[in-house]
Write a protein that holds these residues in place. Structure first.
Motif, PDB file in Angstrom:
ATOM      1  N   UNK A  51       0.749  -1.249  -0.109  1.00  0.00           N
ATOM      2  CA  UNK A  51       0.142  -0.010  -0.046  1.00  0.00           C
ATOM      3  C   UNK A  51       0.842   1.154   0.090  1.00  0.00           C
ATOM      4  N   UNK A  52       2.261   1.271  -0.164  1.00  0.00           N
ATOM      5  CA  UNK A  52       3.005   2.319  -0.074  1.00  0.00           C
ATOM      6  C   UNK A  52       2.796   3.218  -1.076  1.00  0.00           C
ATOM      7  N   UNK A  53       2.558   2.731  -2.101  1.00  0.00           N
ATOM      8  CA  UNK A  53       2.343   3.766  -3.656  1.00  0.00           C
ATOM      9  C   UNK A  53       1.427   4.559  -3.258  1.00  0.00           C
ATOM     10  N   UNK A  54       0.188   3.795  -2.936  1.00  0.00           N
ATOM     11  CA  UNK A  54      -1.177   4.699  -2.957  1.00  0.00           C
ATOM     12  C   UNK A  54      -1.102   5.719  -1.778  1.00  0.00           C
ATOM     13  N   UNK A  55      -0.522   5.147  -0.386  1.00  0.00           N
ATOM     14  CA  UNK A  55      -0.546   6.369   0.543  1.00  0.00           C
ATOM     15  C   UNK A  55       0.376   7.202   0.410  1.00  0.00           C
ATOM     16  N   UNK A  56       1.699   7.198   0.101  1.00  0.00           N
ATOM     17  CA  UNK A  56       2.492   8.245  -0.203  1.00  0.00           C
ATOM     18  C   UNK A  56       2.230   9.157  -1.201  1.00  0.00           C
ATOM     19  N   UNK A  57       1.629   8.602  -2.361  1.00  0.00           N
ATOM     20  CA  UNK A  57       1.239   9.461  -3.444  1.00  0.00           C
ATOM     21  C   UNK A  57       0.152  10.373  -3.100  1.00  0.00           C
ATOM     22  N   UNK A  58      -0.739   9.971  -2.287  1.00  0.00           N
ATOM     23  CA  UNK A  58      -1.912  10.613  -1.731  1.00  0.00           C
ATOM     24  C   UNK A  58      -1.215  11.546  -0.707  1.00  0.00           C
ATOM     25  N   UNK A  59      -0.226  11.384  -0.111  1.00  0.00           N
ATOM     26  CA  UNK A  59       0.250  12.219   1.036  1.00  0.00           C
ATOM     27  C   UNK A  59       0.803  13.348   0.565  1.00  0.00           C
ATOM     28  N   UNK A  60       1.551  13.147  -0.788  1.00  0.00           N
ATOM     29  CA  UNK A  60       2.216  14.562  -1.351  1.00  0.00           C
ATOM     30  C   UNK A  60       1.059  14.991  -2.554  1.00  0.00           C
ATOM     31  N   UNK A  61       0.092  14.679  -2.543  1.00  0.00           N
ATOM     32  CA  UNK A  61      -1.021  15.214  -3.574  1.00  0.00           C
ATOM     33  C   UNK A  61      -0.424  15.138  -4.909  1.00  0.00           C
ATOM     34  N   UNK A  62      -0.019  13.772  -4.993  1.00  0.00           N
ATOM     35  CA  UNK A  62       0.329  13.366  -6.501  1.00  0.00           C
ATOM     36  C   UNK A  62      -0.440  12.691  -7.614  1.00  0.00           C
ATOM     37  N   UNK A  63      -0.108  12.303  -8.310  1.00  0.00           N
ATOM     38  CA  UNK A  63      -1.014  11.616  -9.401  1.00  0.00           C
ATOM     39  C   UNK A  63      -0.214  10.434  -9.730  1.00  0.00           C
ATOM     40  N   UNK A  64      -0.890   9.386 -10.216  1.00  0.00           N
ATOM     41  CA  UNK A  64      -0.357   8.032 -10.924  1.00  0.00           C
ATOM     42  C   UNK A  64       0.007   8.206 -12.354  1.00  0.00           C
ATOM     43  N   UNK A  65       1.302   7.570 -12.505  1.00  0.00           N
ATOM     44  CA  UNK A  65       1.721   7.358 -13.958  1.00  0.00           C
ATOM     45  C   UNK A  65       2.047   5.677 -14.153  1.00  0.00           C
ATOM     46  N   UNK A  66       2.056   5.334 -15.347  1.00  0.00           N
ATOM     47  CA  UNK A  66       2.316   4.145 -15.943  1.00  0.00           C
ATOM     48  C   UNK A  66       3.617   3.879 -16.620  1.00  0.00           C
ATOM     49  N   UNK A  67       4.218   2.678 -16.485  1.00  0.00           N
ATOM     50  CA  UNK A  67       5.292   2.343 -17.086  1.00  0.00           C
ATOM     51  C   UNK A  67       5.366   1.237 -17.632  1.00  0.00           C
TER      52      UNK A  67
END
Length: 361
Positions: A51-67
């Motif tokens: 769950x790290x990706x979702x939690x930390x991205x939400x905490x920094x107000x970020x958006x998801x990218x794909x690779x």
């Protein structure tokens, strides 16, 4: 009965059952059902693992990218990473080399590679990211980060170049922070192979081979750079991936829970709160070895706030209470079997029933 007020909810995932957000949502609904109109602050939590990706991205107000990357068996897959508004990249290494990406019978840490992690980092570098938060939990590899460095060389160095050539470009301008909650070194009895490799599929015969491979790599790396970070706490994280980040990319480590709590402004959320509610799937004396609920409780204590600890299973209850948790509560009714308790809807109902009972007591 508890009075109305503000409750801050910072619950880790109940692994294999509820995500952090799902567990926190169940707690919030239970509080409102019992108290009506209560204010809650729900914070998705992770210590750098699941769950790290979702939690930390939400905490920094970020958006998801794909690779497009390769998993540890070099099969192509699409992985996600986060980008904050300030350009900080958030990478969960398990997206590329997670233990759950490979069936149990296919697991082989002699073959498994962190190449896909390097591909994720390279994709973010090409997007202009120069600051990185890397979560090291949940890996299925034990290659000391050799695969990651190979991918960074392939993707960011001129054709035929080396990792040194990649570092002379954009990679050398990057700063890496590792969200890491283990302090194992790379080598030895407490190292990556000895402690973690078996759970990744290593046989008894593989363990000395993995150790020798990591030792040779660390020795060559020390000769190349003139310093050796193999003994630093966290170098053995993610099968030695922590070492590669430290030795080659000058990464710093921080406890994942503390890093996330700082990013989301946790201490500021405690103003005017009545209590803090935290939790995890299983709570026992290992919780007191720096795991997320302990770090939440310690911060709450500094603000004079009581902390409730919820878990699917509770062991060592007296030790947990002595450490400072005001309420230590199992959500699983006595006699319920584990398979039933692990069902998502059942776990949610158990959380709500537990909160209601606790508020009445």
């Amino acid at each position: 009965m508890e009075t109305k007020g503000k409750y801050v909810i910072a619950v880790d995932s109940f692994k294999g059952c509820l995500t952090s957000a799902e567990a926190a949502g169940a707690v919030s609904r239970a509080l409102n059902e019992s108290l009506g109109g209560v204010e809650t602050e729900c914070i998705p939590m992770s210590d750098g693992g699941e769950g790290m990706l979702e939690a930390f991205t939400a905490a920094v107000g970020g958006s998801m990218e794909k690779a497009c990357v390769h998993d540890q068996m070099m099969r192509r897959r699409t992985a996600s990473y986060g980008i904050a508004p300030d350009g900080t990249a958030v990478i969960e290494t398990a997206e590329a080399c997670g233990l759950t990406l490979v069936a149990e019978e296919e697991r082989n840490p002699m073959r498994a590679t962190t190449y896909g992690v390097g591909e994720l980092v390279a994709a973010a570098v090409r997007r202009g990211c120069r600051k990185f938060i890397i979560g090291l939990g949940g890996s299925g590899t034990s290659d000391a980060g050799i695969g990651m460095l190979r991918a960074l060389t392939d993707k960011l160095a001129p054709r035929g170049g080396t990792i040194d050539d990649a570092l002379k470009g954009g990679l050398g301008q990057c700063r890496f922070t590792l969200a890491c909650d283990v302090d194992n070194p790379l080598l030895g009895a407490d190292g990556a192979a000895a402690v973690f490799a078996r759970q990744k599929g290593a046989t008894a015969e593989m363990l000395p081979q993995l150790e020798r491979r990591a030792e040779r790599f660390a020795r060559a790396s020390a000769l190349h750079f003139g310093f050796d970070r193999a003994a630093l706490p966290g170098a053995g994280a993610a099968g030695g991936l922590g070492y590669a980040f430290m030795q080659y990319l000058a990464a710093e480590t921080r406890p994942g829970a503390d890093l996330l709590l700082d990013l989301c402004g946790f201490d500021g959320m405690l103003a005017g709160a009545t209590a803090v509610i935290t939790g995890e799937g299983r709570a026992d004396r290992q919780t007191l070895m720096g795991k997320l609920p302990l770090r939440v409780m310690r911060r709450a204590k500094r603000h004079g706030l009581p902390t409730w600890l919820l878990a699917g299973r509770i062991d060592d209850k007296d030790e947990l209470k002595e450490a400072g948790f005001d309420k230590v509560i199992s959500i699983t009714p006595e006699g319920m079997n584990i398979a039933e308790a692990m069902k998502k809807d059942v776990a949610g109902k158990n959380i709500r029933a537990t909160i209601a009972l606790t508020l009445r007591s």
